[in-house]
Design a protein around this motif. Sequence first.
Motif, mmCIF file in Angstrom:
data_model
loop_
_atom_site.group_PDB
_atom_site.id
_atom_site.type_symbol
_atom_site.label_atom_id
_atom_site.label_comp_id
_atom_site.label_asym_id
_atom_site.label_seq_id
_atom_site.Cartn_x
_atom_site.Cartn_y
_atom_site.Cartn_z
ATOM 1 N N SER A 6 3.141 -14.167 24.134
ATOM 2 C CA SER A 6 1.710 -13.626 24.068
ATOM 3 C C SER A 6 1.263 -12.677 25.020
ATOM 4 N N GLU A 7 1.885 -12.456 26.146
ATOM 5 C CA GLU A 7 1.413 -11.407 27.245
ATOM 6 C C GLU A 7 2.084 -10.344 26.779
ATOM 7 N N LEU A 8 3.343 -10.009 26.323
ATOM 8 C CA LEU A 8 3.934 -8.932 25.678
ATOM 9 C C LEU A 8 3.157 -8.305 24.558
ATOM 10 N N CYS A 9 2.703 -9.159 23.698
ATOM 11 C CA CYS A 9 1.924 -8.614 22.404
ATOM 12 C C CYS A 9 0.411 -8.226 23.073
ATOM 13 N N ASN A 24 2.975 9.645 16.240
ATOM 14 C CA ASN A 24 2.031 9.336 15.101
ATOM 15 C C ASN A 24 0.709 8.544 15.589
ATOM 16 N N ILE A 25 0.201 9.150 16.826
ATOM 17 C CA ILE A 25 -0.853 8.561 17.365
ATOM 18 C C ILE A 25 -2.005 8.530 16.470
ATOM 19 N N ASP A 26 -2.127 9.731 15.422
ATOM 20 C CA ASP A 26 -3.444 9.629 14.643
ATOM 21 C C ASP A 26 -3.433 8.487 13.725
ATOM 22 N N LYS A 27 -2.278 8.034 13.426
ATOM 23 C CA LYS A 27 -2.346 6.905 12.397
ATOM 24 C C LYS A 27 -2.587 5.524 12.998
ATOM 25 N N ILE A 28 -2.354 5.452 14.338
ATOM 26 C CA ILE A 28 -2.545 4.144 15.172
ATOM 27 C C ILE A 28 -3.858 3.693 15.374
ATOM 28 N N ILE A 29 -4.246 2.391 14.530
ATOM 29 C CA ILE A 29 -5.791 2.010 14.416
ATOM 30 C C ILE A 29 -6.297 1.813 15.873
ATOM 31 N N ASP A 30 -5.562 0.947 16.924
ATOM 32 C CA ASP A 30 -6.070 0.781 18.199
ATOM 33 C C ASP A 30 -5.187 1.465 19.187
ATOM 34 N N LYS A 31 -5.513 2.687 19.488
ATOM 35 C CA LYS A 31 -4.711 3.555 20.363
ATOM 36 C C LYS A 31 -4.323 3.324 21.837
ATOM 37 N N ASN A 70 2.726 -0.820 10.064
ATOM 38 C CA ASN A 70 1.576 -0.647 9.591
ATOM 39 C C ASN A 70 0.574 0.081 10.667
ATOM 40 N N HIS A 71 1.038 0.454 11.852
ATOM 41 C CA HIS A 71 0.350 1.196 12.744
ATOM 42 C C HIS A 71 -0.779 0.282 13.406
ATOM 43 N N THR A 72 -0.576 -1.032 13.225
ATOM 44 C CA THR A 72 -1.561 -2.012 14.023
ATOM 45 C C THR A 72 -0.795 -2.859 14.945
ATOM 46 N N LYS A 73 -1.622 -3.572 15.574
ATOM 47 C CA LYS A 73 -0.992 -4.341 16.962
ATOM 48 C C LYS A 73 0.286 -5.245 16.464
ATOM 49 N N MET A 74 1.201 -5.311 16.861
ATOM 50 C CA MET A 74 2.598 -6.171 16.526
ATOM 51 C C MET A 74 2.164 -7.558 16.825
ATOM 52 N N SER A 75 2.592 -8.313 15.785
ATOM 53 C CA SER A 75 2.144 -9.768 15.981
ATOM 54 C C SER A 75 3.299 -10.425 16.840
ATOM 55 N N LYS A 76 2.957 -11.589 17.114
ATOM 56 C CA LYS A 76 4.149 -12.248 17.619
ATOM 57 C C LYS A 76 5.423 -12.903 16.753
ATOM 58 N N ARG A 77 4.792 -13.192 15.670
ATOM 59 C CA ARG A 77 5.842 -13.289 14.420
ATOM 60 C C ARG A 77 6.708 -12.345 14.410
#
Length: 330
Positions: free
Chosen positions: A179-182, A226-233, A241-248
Motif C-alpha cells: 500500500s505504501e509503494l502504490c 508520456n507525461i501528457d497522457k498521465i491523469i494524475d501527474k 492506462n496512464h492511471t495510478k497503478m493498483s495493488k493488484r
Amino acid sequence: MKYNIASIRNNTLPQSLIDFSNYLETIKGKSQNTIKGYKIDLTMFFRFLKIYKGLINDETLDFEEIPIADIDNSILRKITLADLYAFLSFVEKYRKNSAYARARKVATLKSFFKFLSSRAKVIDENPAVDLESPKISKRNPTYLTLDESKSLLKAISGRNKERDYCIITLFLNCGLRLSELCSINISNIKGDILTVIGKGNKERTVYLNNACVKALNNYLKVRNENIDKIIDKDVLFISKNHTKMSKRAVEVMLKKHLISAELDSERYTPHKLRHTAATLMYKYGNVDIRSLQKILGHENVSTTQIYTHVDDEKLRDAVKLNPLSQENDE
C-alpha cells in the motif's frame, strides 16, 4: 453548497458499526484499509450472530446474503462472552480461519465492544473484556536469498522494464508495504529521501540507497515521455492506462517476473519482498533491531524480532566453532 449525504450513508450496516467506523477514522486516525478490515470482521460476526440466535426469517439465504442492518442496541446488550467464543469456533471450523486470522478477529471484537461500552455508552458491560486470543506459534519469515533476489532483478524485462525494475528494487531495498509503494507521489521524493504514509496514517522517512536512486531516475525518464497522457501527474507508478497503478496490478507484475526467474510465484508476494529486504539488511548490513524497526515502520519491536531468527548459517557456524567440535575426529 449542497451535500451528498446519501453517498456517505450506508443502510446495509448496523448503526453501531457505522458509528464505530467514523470513530476509527476521525478520532483514532486509522487508515481506510484498517477500517475495511474491521468492517469485514464485524459483518461476519453479525451474520453469525443472527444464525446463532435464530434471528433469520429466510433460511434459504446464503451466508453472504444475510442482512445485518437490523442489529440494534437491544441485541448488542444481550451478547455474552460465550457468544464471542462461539463465533471464534465458527470461523475456525466453517471458515477455516488460522490462529492468525482468529487473533485479528479477537482484536476487532475487543476494540468494538470497548467503543460501545466506554465511548458510545450503548452497553453497560463489555463482554469482550476477558476474551482471550488464540495462541500463535512463531513462524520465521519467508524471504528470497541474496542470490534469488539478484536473479529476480536480472529476469525483469518487457515494455515496462524500467517501471517494474524500480518497483522491485524499492521492495527489496526499502522494505515498503504494498500500500505504501502504490501511494508514492513524486512530490514525496526529495533527493535520497522518500516520505511514505504507513499503517494508521503514520508518516515515516525512507532513505534511498544508490540502487534505488538510479532505478528511480531511469524509470522517470521513460515515464515522463508520456507525461501528457498521465491523469494524475504526481503519481509515481503508472499503469498501461496512464492511471495510478493498483495493488493488484503490482501483484500480477511481480508474479510474472518471479516465473521468468524460475522462482515460486505462489510463495513469494510483495509482502515477502518486504521480508526479504528486512532479512538482507539484518543479515548483511549489521542493522540493529531498533533501527530495523524504524526502517520497517513497526509500532512494536516484537514484530521486528522475527528477523533475528532467520540466519541459520550463523547458528551453524556457531556450533562448528565450539572448541569440542573436533574432539571425535580420530
